[in-house]
Design an enzyme around this catalytic site. Structure first.
Site, PDB file in Angstrom:
ATOM      1  N   ARG A  62       0.820  -1.219   0.000  1.00  0.00           N
ATOM      2  CA  ARG A  62       0.000   0.000   0.000  1.00  0.00           C
ATOM      3  C   ARG A  62       0.855   1.270   0.000  1.00  0.00           C
ATOM      4  O   ARG A  62       0.443   2.285   0.530  1.00  0.00           O
ATOM      5  CB  ARG A  62      -0.983  -0.016   1.173  1.00  0.00           C
ATOM      6  CG  ARG A  62      -1.760  -1.326   1.328  1.00  0.00           C
ATOM      7  CD  ARG A  62      -2.689  -1.620   0.178  1.00  0.00           C
ATOM      8  NE  ARG A  62      -3.747  -0.666   0.063  1.00  0.00           N
ATOM      9  CZ  ARG A  62      -4.942  -0.771   0.648  1.00  0.00           C
ATOM     10  NH1 ARG A  62      -5.224  -1.808   1.370  1.00  0.00           N
ATOM     11  NH2 ARG A  62      -5.861   0.140   0.466  1.00  0.00           N
ATOM     12  N   ARG A  66      -2.559   6.456  -0.135  1.00  0.00           N
ATOM     13  CA  ARG A  66      -2.591   6.497   1.324  1.00  0.00           C
ATOM     14  C   ARG A  66      -1.814   7.650   1.932  1.00  0.00           C
ATOM     15  O   ARG A  66      -2.354   8.717   2.119  1.00  0.00           O
ATOM     16  CB  ARG A  66      -2.108   5.172   1.901  1.00  0.00           C
ATOM     17  CG  ARG A  66      -3.091   4.051   1.590  1.00  0.00           C
ATOM     18  CD  ARG A  66      -3.061   3.001   2.635  1.00  0.00           C
ATOM     19  NE  ARG A  66      -4.366   2.375   2.804  1.00  0.00           N
ATOM     20  CZ  ARG A  66      -4.621   1.460   3.706  1.00  0.00           C
ATOM     21  NH1 ARG A  66      -3.679   1.033   4.498  1.00  0.00           N
ATOM     22  NH2 ARG A  66      -5.837   0.968   3.810  1.00  0.00           N
ATOM     23  N   ARG A  75      -5.647  12.640  -6.516  1.00  0.00           N
ATOM     24  CA  ARG A  75      -6.934  11.927  -6.415  1.00  0.00           C
ATOM     25  C   ARG A  75      -8.121  12.854  -6.145  1.00  0.00           C
ATOM     26  O   ARG A  75      -9.272  12.424  -6.238  1.00  0.00           O
ATOM     27  CB  ARG A  75      -6.847  10.900  -5.283  1.00  0.00           C
ATOM     28  CG  ARG A  75      -6.314   9.517  -5.649  1.00  0.00           C
ATOM     29  CD  ARG A  75      -7.297   8.693  -6.477  1.00  0.00           C
ATOM     30  NE  ARG A  75      -8.659   8.754  -5.986  1.00  0.00           N
ATOM     31  CZ  ARG A  75      -9.131   8.098  -4.939  1.00  0.00           C
ATOM     32  NH1 ARG A  75      -8.370   7.273  -4.290  1.00  0.00           N
ATOM     33  NH2 ARG A  75     -10.387   8.238  -4.558  1.00  0.00           N
ATOM     34  N   ASP A 111      -6.871  -2.038  -7.415  1.00  0.00           N
ATOM     35  CA  ASP A 111      -7.460  -2.602  -6.207  1.00  0.00           C
ATOM     36  C   ASP A 111      -7.857  -4.039  -6.495  1.00  0.00           C
ATOM     37  O   ASP A 111      -8.101  -4.402  -7.653  1.00  0.00           O
ATOM     38  CB  ASP A 111      -8.681  -1.799  -5.742  1.00  0.00           C
ATOM     39  CG  ASP A 111      -9.093  -2.222  -4.335  1.00  0.00           C
ATOM     40  OD1 ASP A 111      -8.462  -1.762  -3.370  1.00  0.00           O
ATOM     41  OD2 ASP A 111      -9.996  -3.072  -4.201  1.00  0.00           O
ATOM     42  N   TYR A 186     -15.574 -10.257   0.115  1.00  0.00           N
ATOM     43  CA  TYR A 186     -16.279  -9.019  -0.269  1.00  0.00           C
ATOM     44  C   TYR A 186     -17.552  -9.331  -1.057  1.00  0.00           C
ATOM     45  O   TYR A 186     -18.593  -8.699  -0.871  1.00  0.00           O
ATOM     46  CB  TYR A 186     -15.352  -8.098  -1.077  1.00  0.00           C
ATOM     47  CG  TYR A 186     -14.291  -7.464  -0.198  1.00  0.00           C
ATOM     48  CD1 TYR A 186     -14.619  -6.422   0.667  1.00  0.00           C
ATOM     49  CD2 TYR A 186     -12.973  -7.916  -0.201  1.00  0.00           C
ATOM     50  CE1 TYR A 186     -13.660  -5.849   1.501  1.00  0.00           C
ATOM     51  CE2 TYR A 186     -12.015  -7.351   0.623  1.00  0.00           C
ATOM     52  CZ  TYR A 186     -12.363  -6.323   1.471  1.00  0.00           C
ATOM     53  OH  TYR A 186     -11.411  -5.758   2.299  1.00  0.00           O
TER      54      TYR A 186
HETATM   55  O1  CP3 Z   1      -0.242  -1.305  -2.539  1.00  0.00           O
HETATM   56  C1  CP3 Z   1      -0.556  -0.275  -3.184  1.00  0.00           C
HETATM   57  O2  CP3 Z   1      -0.232   0.851  -2.805  1.00  0.00           O
HETATM   58  C2  CP3 Z   1      -1.248  -0.431  -4.516  1.00  0.00           C
HETATM   59  C3  CP3 Z   1      -2.624  -0.251  -4.515  1.00  0.00           C
HETATM   60  C4  CP3 Z   1      -3.573  -1.127  -3.727  1.00  0.00           C
HETATM   61  C5  CP3 Z   1      -4.820  -0.638  -3.286  1.00  0.00           C
HETATM   62  N1  CP3 Z   1      -5.510  -1.674  -2.764  1.00  0.00           N
HETATM   63  C6  CP3 Z   1      -5.277   0.764  -3.452  1.00  0.00           C
HETATM   64  C7  CP3 Z   1      -6.393   1.259  -2.621  1.00  0.00           C
HETATM   65  C8  CP3 Z   1      -3.494  -2.490  -3.373  1.00  0.00           C
HETATM   66  C9  CP3 Z   1      -2.363  -3.482  -3.561  1.00  0.00           C
HETATM   67  C10 CP3 Z   1      -4.745  -2.827  -2.771  1.00  0.00           C
HETATM   68  C11 CP3 Z   1      -5.072  -4.167  -2.323  1.00  0.00           C
HETATM   69  C12 CP3 Z   1      -6.246  -4.368  -1.471  1.00  0.00           C
HETATM   70  N2  CP3 Z   1      -7.476  -3.779  -1.543  1.00  0.00           N
HETATM   71  C13 CP3 Z   1      -6.303  -5.348  -0.462  1.00  0.00           C
HETATM   72  C14 CP3 Z   1      -5.169  -6.282  -0.112  1.00  0.00           C
HETATM   73  C15 CP3 Z   1      -4.114  -5.589   0.636  1.00  0.00           C
HETATM   74  C16 CP3 Z   1      -4.396  -5.384   2.083  1.00  0.00           C
HETATM   75  O3  CP3 Z   1      -4.327  -4.226   2.518  1.00  0.00           O
HETATM   76  O4  CP3 Z   1      -4.605  -6.380   2.793  1.00  0.00           O
HETATM   77  C17 CP3 Z   1      -7.570  -5.293   0.126  1.00  0.00           C
HETATM   78  C18 CP3 Z   1      -8.066  -6.146   1.246  1.00  0.00           C
HETATM   79  C19 CP3 Z   1      -8.313  -4.301  -0.587  1.00  0.00           C
HETATM   80  C20 CP3 Z   1      -9.733  -3.892  -0.365  1.00  0.00           C
HETATM   81  C21 CP3 Z   1      -9.780  -2.454  -0.045  1.00  0.00           C
HETATM   82  N3  CP3 Z   1      -9.795  -1.456  -0.987  1.00  0.00           N
HETATM   83  C22 CP3 Z   1      -9.708  -1.842   1.234  1.00  0.00           C
HETATM   84  C23 CP3 Z   1      -9.677  -2.579   2.547  1.00  0.00           C
HETATM   85  C24 CP3 Z   1      -9.675  -0.457   1.026  1.00  0.00           C
HETATM   86  C25 CP3 Z   1      -9.470   0.623   2.055  1.00  0.00           C
HETATM   87  C26 CP3 Z   1     -10.711   1.273   2.538  1.00  0.00           C
HETATM   88  C27 CP3 Z   1     -10.325   2.564   3.259  1.00  0.00           C
HETATM   89  O5  CP3 Z   1     -10.532   3.631   2.662  1.00  0.00           O
HETATM   90  O6  CP3 Z   1      -9.788   2.478   4.376  1.00  0.00           O
HETATM   91  C28 CP3 Z   1      -9.738  -0.241  -0.359  1.00  0.00           C
HETATM   92  C29 CP3 Z   1      -9.696   1.069  -1.041  1.00  0.00           C
HETATM   93  C30 CP3 Z   1      -8.356   1.423  -1.567  1.00  0.00           C
HETATM   94  N4  CP3 Z   1      -7.534   0.593  -2.282  1.00  0.00           N
HETATM   95  C31 CP3 Z   1      -7.737   2.693  -1.462  1.00  0.00           C
HETATM   96  C32 CP3 Z   1      -6.506   2.599  -2.125  1.00  0.00           C
HETATM   97  C33 CP3 Z   1      -5.496   3.683  -2.343  1.00  0.00           C
HETATM   98  C34 CP3 Z   1      -8.335   3.921  -0.767  1.00  0.00           C
HETATM   99  C35 CP3 Z   1      -9.350   4.527  -1.707  1.00  0.00           C
HETATM  100  C36 CP3 Z   1      -9.544   5.987  -1.521  1.00  0.00           C
HETATM  101  O7  CP3 Z   1      -8.581   6.697  -1.190  1.00  0.00           O
HETATM  102  O8  CP3 Z   1     -10.673   6.422  -1.815  1.00  0.00           O
END
Ligand code: CP3
Length: 378
Positions: A62, A66, A75, A111, A186
């Protein structure tokens, strides 16, 4: 080349990049099927292949998005899934942490639910919540209604990966997918879940629906990884973030065969495969046996224990992601301990034990990255 139209600085030419530029003496690269030649001698790919490295490679789960203010700026006003289907934005956001931290690998900005969205599943990523699915999967008909993924569903992924590998040169790009269990959670729960109770109820109570669903997701995940590798990704990571909810016996019976299917298809592409989950201390051996070259270890398991459990494979990890909030010396002491433990591994890639926490100060990750590179130099 600036693909974003915005002023960006070039990737730092670090010692690592120089090393990655080619073997000493300028001899020919070792060519490997499925591996982008310029990255084949990078520390990250070498560690994945359990070859010696001059210093321990490091990247952060991640890392894209973030914590970075430049990410939030790009974004602003753009929905997550729209960002994930816009090649210039994917490219810029993927490169941001490489520039900022000097990490040894980029992780593709996307994602785990993007491939489902691309085949037409009605879902959204809700800020601060995560993926939300409009009509959760319950029946065989629900599974049958999900189309398989073909490359023409994700032309923007191919374009973004191609742009990225051109920009990244000798720095490897890691492609990724969500593993069947984590993605199923999910789809079945309809959103994030702590207990995964509906998911496990389906798994235990309706094996025909479960097997069909896992087969469907495995096919989509494998096809999504194939698109990324065909376009130039140098390695892949399969995220089974929530597999730690399972007992080893249930993992073997209901999950491992499907993750193995994904990893086997990825293995046929010739790229290194990393397999990661959270709270998977009791599953590390099995996750390796599913077909990984490197097993990700979360921070709850001492790295030495993880190394003992994965046998002949490499390990990735595993600094507690909250340590970036500790005094810098405390964070670096712990990082040093992890590097020392990693010397006994067949290959060690330094990482956090889970994703970067959004409130992390990027300066701490920069200090951590520099420390890992310098401390581990022989
Ligand atoms: O690693 C990276 O930086 C690359 C991008 C990446 C994202 N999601 C971007 C993202 C990767 C590799 C993921 C994988 C992902 N997504 C996982 C597996 C990794 C882990 O953390 O265990 C899981 C379980 C997800 C599902 C998911 N998508 C979650 C739990 C969330 C976060 C919700 C939150 O806002 O707290 C997302 C959204 C997400 N995926 C964001 C990003 C940058 C945030 C979206 C936003 O900013 O609006």
């Amino acid at each position: 080349r600036d693909v974003t139209g915005v002023q960006t600085c070039a990737l730092p030419i670090s010692r690592r990049a120089e090393r990655a530029a080619g073997p000493p003496g300028g001899g020919p690269y070792e060519t490997m099927r499925g591996v982008n030649i310029p990255t084949a001698d990078s520390a990250f790919i070498r560690a994945c292949r359990r070859q010696p490295v001059a210093s321990v490679p490091v990247w952060y789960m991640r890392q894209a998005g973030r914590a970075l203010p430049e990410y939030r700026a790009r974004r602003a006003g753009i929905a997550m899934l729209d960002a994930c289907s816009t090649p210039d934005l994917i490219t810029e956001i993927t490169l941001q942490p490489v520039r900022r931290y000097g990490v040894d690998a980029a992780i593709f900005f996307s994602d785990i639910v993007l491939p489902l969205k691309s085949v037409g599943v009605d879902l959204d990523i809700v800020p601060g919540v995560g993926p939300v699915v409009a009509k959760p999967v319950q029946t065989l008909e629900d599974v049958a209604a999900i189309p398989d993924l073909t490359p023409d569903a994700v032309p923007y992924i191919t374009e973004a990966v191609q742009q990225l590998v051109a920009e990244l040169g000798a720095t490897p790009l890691i492609g990724f997918a969500g593993a069947p269990f984590t993605v199923a959670s999910y789809l079945v729960e309809g959103g994030p879940s702590k207990e995964h109770a509906k998911t496990k109820a389906l798994m235990f109570g309706a094996p025909d629906v479960w097997n069909a669903l896992m087969e469907k997701i495995a096919g989509i995940a494998a096809a999504y990884l194939e698109v990324q590798v065909a376009a130039g990704a140098s390695a892949i990571q399969l995220f089974d973030s929530w597999a730690g909810a399972l007992t080893p016996a249930d993992y073997v019976a209901y999950v491992q065969p499907y993750s193995a299917r994904v990893l086997t298809r990825a293995g046929a592409l010739g790229v290194p495969r990393i397999h990661f989950g959270v709270g998977t201390s009791n599953l590390l051996t099995l996750m390796g046996e599913a077909g990984a070259d490197v097993v990700g270890v979360d921070w709850r398991t001492p790295l030495a224990d993880g190394i003992a459990r994965v046998g002949d494979r490499g390990v990735q990890g595993n600094l507690d992601p909250t340590l970036v909030f500790a005094p810098t010396e405390v964070m670096l002491d712990r990082a040093g301990e992890i590097i020392e433990a990693g010397r006994n591994a067949r290959g060690h890639i330094f990482n956090l034990g889970h994703g970067v926490i959004p409130t992390t100060n990027p300066d701490q990750l920069k200090r951590l990255t520099d420390f890992v590179h310098e401390y581990s130099l022989d």
